[in-house]
Design an enzyme around this catalytic site. Structure first.
Site: not given
Ligand code: ZN
Length: 351
Positions: A160, A158, A121, A247
């Site tokens: 995300h 991931d 991120h 995750d």
């Molecule tokens: Zn993540």
């Protein structure tokens, strides 16, 4: 595999899902499964990344800001605290990524695991989402600068979307970024749509596969085989870097995908086999995420076992997974159809 005791200092505080005990818990679990009895596994304690390593990716002003916040123990944002201890751990984790690249390109190993890595991120001049420095991009730039590597494929699995990594390479046709993640309309960071395919020279080199909540192993692996495998074969990277922790597991608290431990093993095996086919096996895995402490160790284990090339694993999920909602498969098929339409100009395999 890179690991340092001080990784545990990457603990974002009481009640925060990003806990410092994750690394040592994973290591203990690996040990209990006999992973370290395998001659393939060599443990290396990384050196902290240098400022020079960071500055190949990040703006100087941003790096200075993080060092200043660390001195004052002030948070970067509400969910991303900074302290001298967190900074020290962050630099060691990024150093782990650099170490893995070095080990592969100096011919010591074909595959390496940067334990705790994948801070996707963080962008050139921003952090967030628990991330300070983008270790994936630091590794990419290290390989380009020191070893003159020309084509790199990043597979981000991931749950995300890796907005930081994607953003850094959005105009770059030498780094193919492929991300499988939960539909951004339902999860942080809210971007990562199929139509975001890169721009200028990088058009077609950013490939997002958003998956509906509930997507489980077989549909996930279907997407991987439809998108990642043919693109890797056509792009012919010199190395594959894959990042993501546990995750996407069905019991994770921050995500709503439904992978099982076996699914992670299958995913890792597909990457390894693809790397064997397209880039002489060169593959760095960066497992870092995961917010359910009871499923993180077995999932990271399954990922590492796939890298090592184990035929099977006996590790199980804590309980049976919920079934995939019936509409998921069709939705993913439609997304992939749309993705192929958007990308067929750049990719023969999608025509
Ligand atoms: Zn993540």
């Amino acid at each position: 595999m890179t690991f340092h005791e001080k990784f545990r200092q990457y603990d974002l505080g009481e009640g925060h899902p990003f806990r410092g005990d994750r690394y040592v818990n994973a290591m203990r679990f690996f040990e209990s499964q006999g992973l370290f009895n395998l001659s393939e596994i060599v443990l290396v304690e990384p050196q902290p990344a240098s400022k020079e390593d960071l500055l190949r990716v990040h703006d100087e002003g941003y790096v200075d800001l993080i060092f200043r916040l660390a001195e004052e123990s002030k948070p970067y944002d509400i969910e991303t605290p900074v302290s001298p201890e967190i900074l020290e751990a962050a630099l060691l984790i990024v150093g782990g990524a650099v170490e893995c690249g070095k080990a592969v390109y100096e011919g010591k190993v074909k595959r390496a695991v940067s334990l705790g890595g994948g801070y996707h991120h963080a962008g050139r001049n921003y952090g967030g989402g628990f991330c300070l420095f983008n270790d994936v991009a630091v590794l990419v730039e290290y390989l380009r600068t020191i070893y003159d590597v020309k084509r790199i494929l990043i597979l981000d699995y991931d749950v995300h979307f890796g907005n930081g990594t994607s953003n850094i390479y959005y105009r770059d046709p030498h780094v193919l970024y492929i991300s499988l993640h939960q539909d951004p309309r339902t999860i942080y960071p809210g971007t990562g749509f199929a139509w975001q395919i890169g721009e200028h020279e990088g058009e077609g080199y950013n490939v997002n596969v958003p998956l509906p909540p509930g997507t489980s192993d077989s549909t996930y692996l279907y997407a991987l085989n439809e998108v990642f495998v043919p693109l890797a074969e056509e792009f012919k990277p010199e190395i594959i870097i894959a990042n993501g922790g546990s995750d996407p597991h069905f019991a994770d608290m921050l995500g709503n995908l439904r992978l099982t431990v076996k699914g992670f093993f299958g995913l890792s095996r597909v990457i390894r086999e693809t790397a064997d086919k397209v880039c002489d096996g060169k593959f760095v895995l960066m497992p870092g995420s995961g917010y359910n402490p009871s499923v993180l160790p077995p999932c990271w284990y399954a990922l590492v076992a796939g890298v090592v090339g184990l035929e099977d694993i006996s590790v199980k999920d804590p309980y049976n997974p919920p079934e995939e909602p019936p509409q998921c498969r069709k939705m993913v098929e439609n997304t992939i159809k749309e993705l192929k339409r958007l990308l067929k100009k750049e990719w023969v395999c999608f025509r």
